[in-house]
Design a protein around this motif. Sequence first.
Motif, PDB file in Angstrom:
ATOM      1  N   THR A  32       0.837  -1.201   0.000  1.00 49.90           N
ATOM      2  CA  THR A  32       0.000   0.000   0.000  1.00 49.90           C
ATOM      3  C   THR A  32       0.872   1.250   0.000  1.00 49.90           C
ATOM      4  O   THR A  32       2.071   1.190   0.308  1.00 49.90           O
ATOM      5  CB  THR A  32      -0.903   0.056   1.252  1.00 49.90           C
ATOM      6  N   GLU A  67      -4.072   5.722   1.182  1.00 49.57           N
ATOM      7  CA  GLU A  67      -2.894   5.041   1.715  1.00 49.57           C
ATOM      8  C   GLU A  67      -3.133   3.562   1.993  1.00 49.57           C
ATOM      9  O   GLU A  67      -2.200   2.830   2.274  1.00 49.57           O
ATOM     10  CB  GLU A  67      -2.408   5.743   2.980  1.00 49.57           C
ATOM     11  N   THR A  68      -4.386   3.108   1.895  1.00 49.40           N
ATOM     12  CA  THR A  68      -4.693   1.705   2.189  1.00 49.40           C
ATOM     13  C   THR A  68      -5.031   0.883   0.949  1.00 49.40           C
ATOM     14  O   THR A  68      -5.141  -0.336   1.039  1.00 49.40           O
ATOM     15  CB  THR A  68      -5.870   1.604   3.178  1.00 49.40           C
TER      16      THR A  68
END
Length: 86
Positions: A32, A67-68
Amino acid sequence: METVVASLTIRYFAGARAAANGTRSETVEATTLGELKQQLTDRHGERLGVVLKAASFLVDGLTCHDETAPLPTDATVDVLPPFAGG
């Protein structure tokens, strides 16, 4: 669901390059954007970590803010710090 670790080409521009000790590009494995940012900070130090907090990221030419979200395998990630006047 199996997590796929992506092999990524990271390219640094302007102040990000300077903060990465002059590194133009490198290969990193991450799943990620959040993991990538942590790995780059661990590798190059807190100076780059500060830049990464404000930087924009292009993943294969597309802006990435999540960000995931999983990163695609063999992607190119451009690290673009904030530019003066823009």
